[in-house]
Design a protein around this motif. Structure first.
Motif, PDB file in Angstrom:
ATOM      1  N   SER A  43       0.851  -1.192   0.000  1.00 31.44           N
ATOM      2  CA  SER A  43       0.000   0.000   0.000  1.00 31.44           C
ATOM      3  C   SER A  43       0.887   1.242   0.000  1.00 31.44           C
ATOM      4  O   SER A  43       2.027   1.201   0.472  1.00 31.44           O
ATOM      5  CB  SER A  43      -0.860   0.062   1.269  1.00 31.44           C
ATOM      6  N   GLN A  44       0.335   2.336  -0.443  1.00 34.93           N
ATOM      7  CA  GLN A  44       0.988   3.638  -0.287  1.00 34.93           C
ATOM      8  C   GLN A  44      -0.102   4.702  -0.305  1.00 34.93           C
ATOM      9  O   GLN A  44      -0.552   5.128  -1.362  1.00 34.93           O
ATOM     10  CB  GLN A  44       2.022   3.921  -1.370  1.00 34.93           C
ATOM     11  N   GLY A  45      -0.551   5.073   0.888  1.00 33.43           N
ATOM     12  CA  GLY A  45      -1.625   6.045   1.005  1.00 33.43           C
ATOM     13  C   GLY A  45      -2.996   5.475   0.696  1.00 33.43           C
ATOM     14  O   GLY A  45      -3.972   6.212   0.611  1.00 33.43           O
ATOM     15  N   HIS A  46      -3.104   4.170   0.550  1.00 34.89           N
ATOM     16  CA  HIS A  46      -4.379   3.537   0.212  1.00 34.89           C
ATOM     17  C   HIS A  46      -5.203   3.256   1.456  1.00 34.89           C
ATOM     18  O   HIS A  46      -4.673   3.032   2.533  1.00 34.89           O
ATOM     19  CB  HIS A  46      -4.148   2.225  -0.546  1.00 34.89           C
ATOM     20  N   THR A  47      -6.510   3.232   1.260  1.00 34.71           N
ATOM     21  CA  THR A  47      -7.454   2.846   2.296  1.00 34.71           C
ATOM     22  C   THR A  47      -8.478   1.906   1.667  1.00 34.71           C
ATOM     23  O   THR A  47      -8.556   1.795   0.445  1.00 34.71           O
ATOM     24  CB  THR A  47      -8.182   4.071   2.889  1.00 34.71           C
ATOM     25  N   SER A  48      -9.254   1.265   2.514  1.00 38.80           N
ATOM     26  CA  SER A  48     -10.346   0.433   2.006  1.00 38.80           C
ATOM     27  C   SER A  48     -11.408   1.331   1.399  1.00 38.80           C
ATOM     28  O   SER A  48     -11.547   2.491   1.799  1.00 38.80           O
ATOM     29  CB  SER A  48     -10.967  -0.373   3.143  1.00 38.80           C
ATOM     30  N   PRO A  49     -12.206   0.809   0.470  1.00 39.66           N
ATOM     31  CA  PRO A  49     -13.304   1.612  -0.075  1.00 39.66           C
ATOM     32  C   PRO A  49     -14.227   2.088   1.044  1.00 39.66           C
ATOM     33  O   PRO A  49     -14.512   1.342   1.984  1.00 39.66           O
ATOM     34  CB  PRO A  49     -14.035   0.634  -1.009  1.00 39.66           C
ATOM     35  N   GLU A  50     -14.676   3.330   0.964  1.00 36.40           N
ATOM     36  CA  GLU A  50     -15.525   3.921   2.006  1.00 36.40           C
ATOM     37  C   GLU A  50     -16.791   3.122   2.276  1.00 36.40           C
ATOM     38  O   GLU A  50     -17.240   3.031   3.405  1.00 36.40           O
ATOM     39  CB  GLU A  50     -15.906   5.350   1.621  1.00 36.40           C
ATOM     40  N   GLN A  51     -17.386   2.537   1.248  1.00 29.54           N
ATOM     41  CA  GLN A  51     -18.671   1.875   1.411  1.00 29.54           C
ATOM     42  C   GLN A  51     -18.568   0.460   1.961  1.00 29.54           C
ATOM     43  O   GLN A  51     -19.583  -0.158   2.221  1.00 29.54           O
ATOM     44  CB  GLN A  51     -19.441   1.846   0.078  1.00 29.54           C
TER      45      GLN A  51
END
Length: 114
Positions: A43-51
């Protein structure tokens, strides 16, 4: 009795072939066996999808090898992980990645098991 094989052992390297730029997280299975999966996540600055939340039928043991990340659970608990820190996430404990270091690659090792 010594074990003999005509096949040479070939060691892997968790830091080999890391992507230079990531438009999305990179997932790579390192090993699959009956009831067991080991995965490298970059990862690099990634997050899980908001929904969405991860709601897995299997337990997950996750270790940060490089970088840093934060996991958020649906009950509001958050856990920050830095290199060398690990966490066991029980099956069906809903979670998401809420932050990963934007300035460097975060390399995770995830082990999934029954």
């Amino acid at each position: 009795m010594r074990w003999r094989s005509s096949t040479r052992l070939n060691p892997g390297d968790l830091f080999a072939d890391l992507p230079e730029s990531l438009s999305e997280e990179a997932f790579e299975d390192l090993l699959r066996a009956s009831g067991l999966r080991i995965e490298r996540i970059v990862s690099q600055g990634h997050t899980s999808p908001e929904q969405g939340w991860y709601d897995q039928a299997e337990n997950e043991w996750v270790l940060v090898l490089r970088g840093a990340g934060r996991l958020q659970f649906d009950d509001g608990e958050e856990v920050y992980l830095r290199p060398g820190q690990y966490l066991t996430i029980p099956a069906h404990r809903r979670h998401r990645v809420s932050w990963t270091s934007p300035d460097e690659l975060t390399v995770w090792l995830a082990v999934f098991y029954p």
